[in-house]
Scaffold this motif. Structure first.
Motif, PDB file in Angstrom:
ATOM      1  N   LEU A 154       0.832  -1.197   0.000  1.00 27.13           N
ATOM      2  CA  LEU A 154       0.000   0.000   0.000  1.00 27.13           C
ATOM      3  C   LEU A 154       0.870   1.251   0.000  1.00 27.13           C
ATOM      4  O   LEU A 154       1.925   1.282   0.632  1.00 27.13           O
ATOM      5  CB  LEU A 154      -0.909   0.005   1.228  1.00 27.13           C
ATOM      6  N   ALA A 155       0.415   2.275  -0.689  1.00 25.19           N
ATOM      7  CA  ALA A 155       1.134   3.550  -0.747  1.00 25.19           C
ATOM      8  C   ALA A 155       0.530   4.519   0.262  1.00 25.19           C
ATOM      9  O   ALA A 155      -0.678   4.783   0.242  1.00 25.19           O
ATOM     10  CB  ALA A 155       1.054   4.140  -2.152  1.00 25.19           C
ATOM     11  N   ILE A 156       1.365   5.033   1.148  1.00 26.79           N
ATOM     12  CA  ILE A 156       0.918   5.962   2.184  1.00 26.79           C
ATOM     13  C   ILE A 156       1.011   7.386   1.649  1.00 26.79           C
ATOM     14  O   ILE A 156       2.090   7.874   1.321  1.00 26.79           O
ATOM     15  CB  ILE A 156       1.758   5.795   3.462  1.00 26.79           C
ATOM     16  N   GLN A 157      -0.124   8.046   1.590  1.00 26.73           N
ATOM     17  CA  GLN A 157      -0.201   9.393   1.029  1.00 26.73           C
ATOM     18  C   GLN A 157      -0.089  10.466   2.111  1.00 26.73           C
ATOM     19  O   GLN A 157       0.360  11.579   1.846  1.00 26.73           O
ATOM     20  CB  GLN A 157      -1.522   9.544   0.264  1.00 26.73           C
ATOM     21  N   ALA A 158      -0.520  10.143   3.332  1.00 31.25           N
ATOM     22  CA  ALA A 158      -0.424  11.085   4.449  1.00 31.25           C
ATOM     23  C   ALA A 158      -0.377  10.302   5.748  1.00 31.25           C
ATOM     24  O   ALA A 158      -0.918   9.197   5.845  1.00 31.25           O
ATOM     25  CB  ALA A 158      -1.605  12.054   4.460  1.00 31.25           C
ATOM     26  N   CYS A 159       0.287  10.875   6.758  1.00 35.46           N
ATOM     27  CA  CYS A 159       0.349  10.277   8.089  1.00 35.46           C
ATOM     28  C   CYS A 159       0.390  11.421   9.095  1.00 35.46           C
ATOM     29  O   CYS A 159       1.290  12.266   9.045  1.00 35.46           O
ATOM     30  CB  CYS A 159       1.584   9.386   8.222  1.00 35.46           C
ATOM     31  N   PHE A 160      -0.596  11.470   9.974  1.00 36.30           N
ATOM     32  CA  PHE A 160      -0.649  12.567  10.938  1.00 36.30           C
ATOM     33  C   PHE A 160      -1.429  12.138  12.173  1.00 36.30           C
ATOM     34  O   PHE A 160      -2.202  11.180  12.150  1.00 36.30           O
ATOM     35  CB  PHE A 160      -1.291  13.818  10.317  1.00 36.30           C
ATOM     36  N   ARG A 161      -1.191  12.855  13.258  1.00 28.33           N
ATOM     37  CA  ARG A 161      -1.947  12.653  14.495  1.00 28.33           C
ATOM     38  C   ARG A 161      -2.729  13.916  14.830  1.00 28.33           C
ATOM     39  O   ARG A 161      -2.298  15.033  14.538  1.00 28.33           O
ATOM     40  CB  ARG A 161      -1.022  12.331  15.671  1.00 28.33           C
ATOM     41  N   ILE A 162      -3.868  13.695  15.467  1.00 30.64           N
ATOM     42  CA  ILE A 162      -4.625  14.788  16.065  1.00 30.64           C
ATOM     43  C   ILE A 162      -4.649  14.527  17.564  1.00 30.64           C
ATOM     44  O   ILE A 162      -5.215  13.534  18.027  1.00 30.64           O
ATOM     45  CB  ILE A 162      -6.044  14.875  15.485  1.00 30.64           C
ATOM     46  N   HIS A 163      -3.988  15.400  18.311  1.00 33.37           N
ATOM     47  CA  HIS A 163      -3.859  15.246  19.762  1.00 33.37           C
ATOM     48  C   HIS A 163      -5.026  15.965  20.425  1.00 33.37           C
ATOM     49  O   HIS A 163      -5.166  17.179  20.299  1.00 33.37           O
ATOM     50  CB  HIS A 163      -2.520  15.820  20.228  1.00 33.37           C
ATOM     51  N   TYR A 164      -5.872  15.210  21.105  1.00 30.03           N
ATOM     52  CA  TYR A 164      -7.109  15.770  21.645  1.00 30.03           C
ATOM     53  C   TYR A 164      -6.828  16.812  22.725  1.00 30.03           C
ATOM     54  O   TYR A 164      -5.991  16.604  23.608  1.00 30.03           O
ATOM     55  CB  TYR A 164      -7.978  14.664  22.240  1.00 30.03           C
ATOM     56  N   SER A 165      -7.573  17.917  22.661  1.00 30.04           N
ATOM     57  CA  SER A 165      -7.488  18.917  23.730  1.00 30.04           C
ATOM     58  C   SER A 165      -8.312  18.474  24.933  1.00 30.04           C
ATOM     59  O   SER A 165      -7.946  18.748  26.081  1.00 30.04           O
ATOM     60  CB  SER A 165      -7.980  20.281  23.230  1.00 30.04           C
TER      61      SER A 165
END
Length: 366
Positions: free
Chosen positions: A175-186
């Motif tokens: 699989l090709a990874i196009q984006a990788c990110f985290r959202i850290h909850y407030s």
């Protein structure tokens, strides 16, 4: 969910055999000290906003940080990435309170390898882990099966909200990874976040817009029945990014800590589908649907019962083809380690108090 429904501030890992048999209270006290000690004094991200991170490929005998979207198909030994027509997603919370974390994580990987090897080879695989410690990441990234088969999102705790524990995702090399990110909850007392990976569904064709990606989210929602409620805003934030017009479809999975009545409709509140229910499962069928408690310590099971904490939710142009639980009765094998875990009050030396959940999806056309 954490054992005995405690927060991560009440958990601890014992990597070796203790000098005396620890009590649950001792585990709690040690855990509080460890997590407090490892709290991050400063972080580079903005809460509730996407924070990009690299993923890692096993190249020439080492893990190489890779910027998502970069074509890695030329790397020796790597298959050329392809757009998935189907996808198998496994999600598993590996309890990190118990002793012998390395042995338990290794047993989890071996069980997953067996399951993945038994399914149709043309279906690519993604694995979500939660409740990982940094030592778990070392076990995962040192394993030959993982190195041969997957890209990974984490080598250490750098991108976790917590300085002690977090989530990690393994992505099939096909699989090709196009984006990788985290959202850290407030809104979190327990340092939770959502780990997102976008998978490419195709390349740009002449005079045609670029194919939108398939978005995956690995999250561990807030534990316990505390006020104010934090699971609703956490899932709502994830759902907002799942419903983005820039993605083809989205799939979220993990330990959603669904222990209260409102948890039963959080998915529909956010216009998401629940894979278990979509495949005919019943909310009230403990025997077929519950994922926590069957392998908890006996006293915890008698006090709290069992529940369906772990879920797979989705939206957009994908179809759930199957849903099942896995991880039943997986145990560590070393006799001394087995005895120590049973002494803590378990019926058997299980590697975790959670069952895993697996869903297979087909990707629908635009």
């Amino acid at each position: 969910m954490f054992s005995s429904l405690l927060t991560p501030l009440q958990r601890v890992l014992h990597s070796g055999r203790p000098s005396h048999e620890p009590s649950m209270d001792e585990l709690v006290k040690q855990s509080i000290a460890i997590v407090e000690q490892r709290k991050k004094a400063a972080v580079p991200w903005v809460p509730d906003e996407p924070h990009d991170q690299p993923y890692y490929r096993w190249v020439d005998g080492g893990w190489q940080a890779t910027k998502p979207g970069v074509d890695s198909s030329g790397a020796a030994g790597e298959p050329k990435p392809a757009a998935p027509g189907r996808l198998a997603l496994y999600s598993w919370n590996i309890d990190f309170m118990l002793s012998y974390g390395d042995s338990r994580m290794l047993a989890a990987i071996r069980h997953l390898e067996e399951l993945c090897s038994a399914q149709a080879s043309e279906i690519p695989i993604v694995i979500f882990f939660s409740e990982c410690l940094e030592s778990d990441l070392k076990v995962i990234t040192s394993d030959s099966y993982v190195r041969e088969s997957f890209h990974v999102t984490d080598l250490n705790r750098q991108y976790w909200q917590s300085g002690h524990y977090g989530t990690t995702t393994l992505v099939d090399k096909r699989l090709a990874i196009q984006a990788c990110f985290r959202i850290h909850y407030s809104k979190t007392r327990m340092e939770r976040d959502g780990l997102f990976v976008d998978l490419s569904l195709g390349t740009t064709q002449p005079q045609k817009p670029q194919q939108k990606p398939l978005r995956l989210c690995n999250t561990h929602l807030e534990s316990l029945a505390l006020d104010p409620l934090f699971r609703p805003p956490q899932l709502a934030l994830c759902a907002r990014h799942m419903h983005s017009p820039d993605v083809h479809a989205s799939i979220l999975a993990g330990d959603l800590n669904a222990i209260q009545d409102f948890d039963k409709h959080l998915h529909s509140d956010n216009e998401l589908k629940d894979a278990y229910l979509e495949m005919g499962g019943s909310e009230d069928d403990a025997e077929a649907g519950h994922t926590w408690g069957q392998q908890a310590a006996t006293a915890q099971r008698e006090r709290f019962g069992t529940c369906r904490m772990d879920k797979v939710l989705f939206c957009g142009k994908v179809t759930c083809q199957s849903f099942e639980r896995f991880g039943v009765d997986v145990q560590i094998q070393n006799e001394r380690e087995r005895e120590d875990i049973v002494r803590l009050g378990f019926d058997k030396p299980w590697i975790t108090d959670h069952l895993g959940v697996k869903a297979v999806f087909s990707v629908d056309a635009e």
